[in-house]
Design a protein around this motif. Sequence first.
Motif, PDB file in Angstrom:
ATOM      1  N   GLU A  12       0.841  -1.202   0.000  1.00 54.62           N
ATOM      2  CA  GLU A  12       0.000   0.000   0.000  1.00 54.62           C
ATOM      3  C   GLU A  12       0.877   1.253   0.000  1.00 54.62           C
ATOM      4  OE1 GLU A  12      -3.445   2.115   2.677  1.00 54.62           O
ATOM      5  OE2 GLU A  12      -2.990   0.021   3.059  1.00 54.62           O
ATOM      6  N   THR A  13       1.955   1.213   0.789  1.00 56.87           N
ATOM      7  CA  THR A  13       2.867   2.350   0.856  1.00 56.87           C
ATOM      8  C   THR A  13       3.533   2.561  -0.496  1.00 56.87           C
ATOM      9  OG1 THR A  13       3.308   1.909   3.186  1.00 56.87           O
ATOM     10  CG2 THR A  13       4.859   3.314   2.071  1.00 56.87           C
ATOM     11  N   GLN A  14       3.970   1.479  -1.125  1.00 56.55           N
ATOM     12  CA  GLN A  14       4.617   1.568  -2.428  1.00 56.55           C
ATOM     13  C   GLN A  14       3.612   2.064  -3.482  1.00 56.55           C
ATOM     14  OE1 GLN A  14       6.345  -2.314  -3.091  1.00 56.55           O
ATOM     15  NE2 GLN A  14       8.208  -1.789  -1.975  1.00 56.55           N
ATOM     16  N   GLN A  15       2.382   1.555  -3.336  1.00 54.47           N
ATOM     17  CA  GLN A  15       1.338   1.966  -4.292  1.00 54.47           C
ATOM     18  C   GLN A  15       1.080   3.471  -4.154  1.00 54.47           C
ATOM     19  OE1 GLN A  15      -2.398  -0.097  -3.864  1.00 54.47           O
ATOM     20  NE2 GLN A  15      -3.359   1.137  -5.461  1.00 54.47           N
ATOM     21  N   GLN A  16       1.024   3.959  -2.897  1.00 59.15           N
ATOM     22  CA  GLN A  16       0.794   5.389  -2.669  1.00 59.15           C
ATOM     23  C   GLN A  16       1.964   6.213  -3.203  1.00 59.15           C
ATOM     24  OE1 GLN A  16       0.154   5.699   1.552  1.00 59.15           O
ATOM     25  NE2 GLN A  16      -2.041   5.288   1.383  1.00 59.15           N
ATOM     26  N   GLN A  17       3.170   5.706  -2.972  1.00 60.81           N
ATOM     27  CA  GLN A  17       4.344   6.415  -3.479  1.00 60.81           C
ATOM     28  C   GLN A  17       4.345   6.429  -5.015  1.00 60.81           C
ATOM     29  OE1 GLN A  17       7.638   4.381  -1.606  1.00 60.81           O
ATOM     30  NE2 GLN A  17       7.478   5.596   0.282  1.00 60.81           N
ATOM     31  N   GLY A  18       3.968   5.278  -5.601  1.00 63.50           N
ATOM     32  CA  GLY A  18       3.900   5.178  -7.063  1.00 63.50           C
ATOM     33  C   GLY A  18       2.854   6.132  -7.630  1.00 63.50           C
ATOM     34  N   GLU A  19       1.704   6.174  -6.932  1.00 67.72           N
ATOM     35  CA  GLU A  19       0.641   7.090  -7.374  1.00 67.72           C
ATOM     36  C   GLU A  19       1.115   8.532  -7.278  1.00 67.72           C
ATOM     37  OE1 GLU A  19      -2.799   6.261  -4.990  1.00 67.72           O
ATOM     38  OE2 GLU A  19      -3.216   4.370  -6.013  1.00 67.72           O
ATOM     39  N   GLU A  20       1.792   8.849  -6.183  1.00 66.93           N
ATOM     40  CA  GLU A  20       2.293  10.212  -5.999  1.00 66.93           C
ATOM     41  C   GLU A  20       3.314  10.577  -7.077  1.00 66.93           C
ATOM     42  OE1 GLU A  20       3.773  10.477  -1.988  1.00 66.93           O
ATOM     43  OE2 GLU A  20       1.751  10.345  -1.131  1.00 66.93           O
ATOM     44  N   LEU A  21       4.192   9.592  -7.403  1.00 64.69           N
ATOM     45  CA  LEU A  21       5.178   9.836  -8.462  1.00 64.69           C
ATOM     46  C   LEU A  21       4.498  10.045  -9.821  1.00 64.69           C
ATOM     47  CD1 LEU A  21       8.048   7.331  -7.548  1.00 64.69           C
ATOM     48  CD2 LEU A  21       8.176   9.826  -7.573  1.00 64.69           C
ATOM     49  N   ILE A  22       3.487   9.199 -10.095  1.00 69.17           N
ATOM     50  CA  ILE A  22       2.761   9.316 -11.372  1.00 69.17           C
ATOM     51  C   ILE A  22       2.035  10.662 -11.429  1.00 69.17           C
ATOM     52  CG2 ILE A  22       0.804   8.380 -12.689  1.00 69.17           C
ATOM     53  CD1 ILE A  22       1.739   5.566 -11.756  1.00 69.17           C
ATOM     54  N   LEU A  23       1.348  11.009 -10.308  1.00 68.27           N
ATOM     55  CA  LEU A  23       0.634  12.290 -10.258  1.00 68.27           C
ATOM     56  C   LEU A  23       1.608  13.461 -10.400  1.00 68.27           C
ATOM     57  CD1 LEU A  23      -2.047  11.699  -7.471  1.00 68.27           C
ATOM     58  CD2 LEU A  23      -2.483  12.219  -9.857  1.00 68.27           C
ATOM     59  N   LYS A  24       2.741  13.331  -9.706  1.00 68.95           N
ATOM     60  CA  LYS A  24       3.748  14.399  -9.780  1.00 68.95           C
ATOM     61  C   LYS A  24       4.279  14.532 -11.211  1.00 68.95           C
ATOM     62  CE  LYS A  24       7.869  16.008  -7.401  1.00 68.95           C
ATOM     63  NZ  LYS A  24       8.931  15.714  -6.476  1.00 68.95           N
ATOM     64  N   ALA A  25       4.558  13.393 -11.849  1.00 66.78           N
ATOM     65  CA  ALA A  25       5.058  13.401 -13.232  1.00 66.78           C
ATOM     66  C   ALA A  25       3.990  13.965 -14.180  1.00 66.78           C
ATOM     67  CB  ALA A  25       5.474  11.992 -13.648  1.00 66.78           C
ATOM     68  N   ALA A  26       2.739  13.537 -13.925  1.00 67.68           N
ATOM     69  CA  ALA A  26       1.635  14.008 -14.770  1.00 67.68           C
ATOM     70  C   ALA A  26       1.467  15.522 -14.615  1.00 67.68           C
ATOM     71  CB  ALA A  26       0.339  13.281 -14.421  1.00 67.68           C
ATOM     72  N   LYS A  27       1.519  16.001 -13.356  1.00 68.04           N
ATOM     73  CA  LYS A  27       1.395  17.434 -13.113  1.00 68.04           C
ATOM     74  C   LYS A  27       2.546  18.194 -13.764  1.00 68.04           C
ATOM     75  CE  LYS A  27      -1.259  17.357  -8.820  1.00 68.04           C
ATOM     76  NZ  LYS A  27      -1.235  17.581  -7.387  1.00 68.04           N
ATOM     77  N   SER A  28       3.738  17.637 -13.651  1.00 70.62           N
ATOM     78  CA  SER A  28       4.905  18.272 -14.253  1.00 70.62           C
ATOM     79  C   SER A  28       4.769  18.319 -15.772  1.00 70.62           C
ATOM     80  CB  SER A  28       6.161  17.494 -13.846  1.00 70.62           C
ATOM     81  OG  SER A  28       7.290  18.033 -14.485  1.00 70.62           O
TER      82      SER A  28
END
Length: 197
Positions: A12-28
Amino acid sequence: MSGLDEILNLIETQQQQGEELILKAAKSKAAAIKAEGDKKAQSAYEDFMYKAKEKTEKDFENACNSTDADMKRRILACKVSLIDQAVEKIIEKLDSLPDNDYFQLIIKLAERHSQPEKGVIHLCSKDLARVPDNFENELNEHIKQNGGSISLSDEAADIEDGFILSYGLISENCSFRAVIESEKDEIRDTIARVLFR
């Protein structure tokens, strides 16, 4: 906490981190696309405004030139009209001269157009009816220095004023309108100088 719970928490922690990275990349990526779009839109806007300004200035210049040319044409047409009116008034004034002044003018014109040979002067019918008795003698007195002579015809010329001067087969129309027309450039220049200093 059991091993399974730890694994689930880790996932779950990795999934949240992955989601945050994807969201961050998408926002960027979205920010980069937006920045690129803004840059292109600004460039297109500036290009459009430059071309629009250039076109507006050219259209304004053309409109000014066209208006200026039209105004000059109208001023010229007005001047030509005023000059033509002045010419008509001159002819009217010449026609309404007292008989003595009128025939003195005829003599001066005939002297100017005389040739060193025998000629015939033809007056219009209204002038034949009022010609002074000594007209032919006075006319010949004025032209004798040219070495010719002019006799007055009894036949009326088909003109409104002035005369027709004939030497054999050659005739010269010296009606006031014909004289003005033959010297129109010089006469119009003189009138223009008087009217439009």
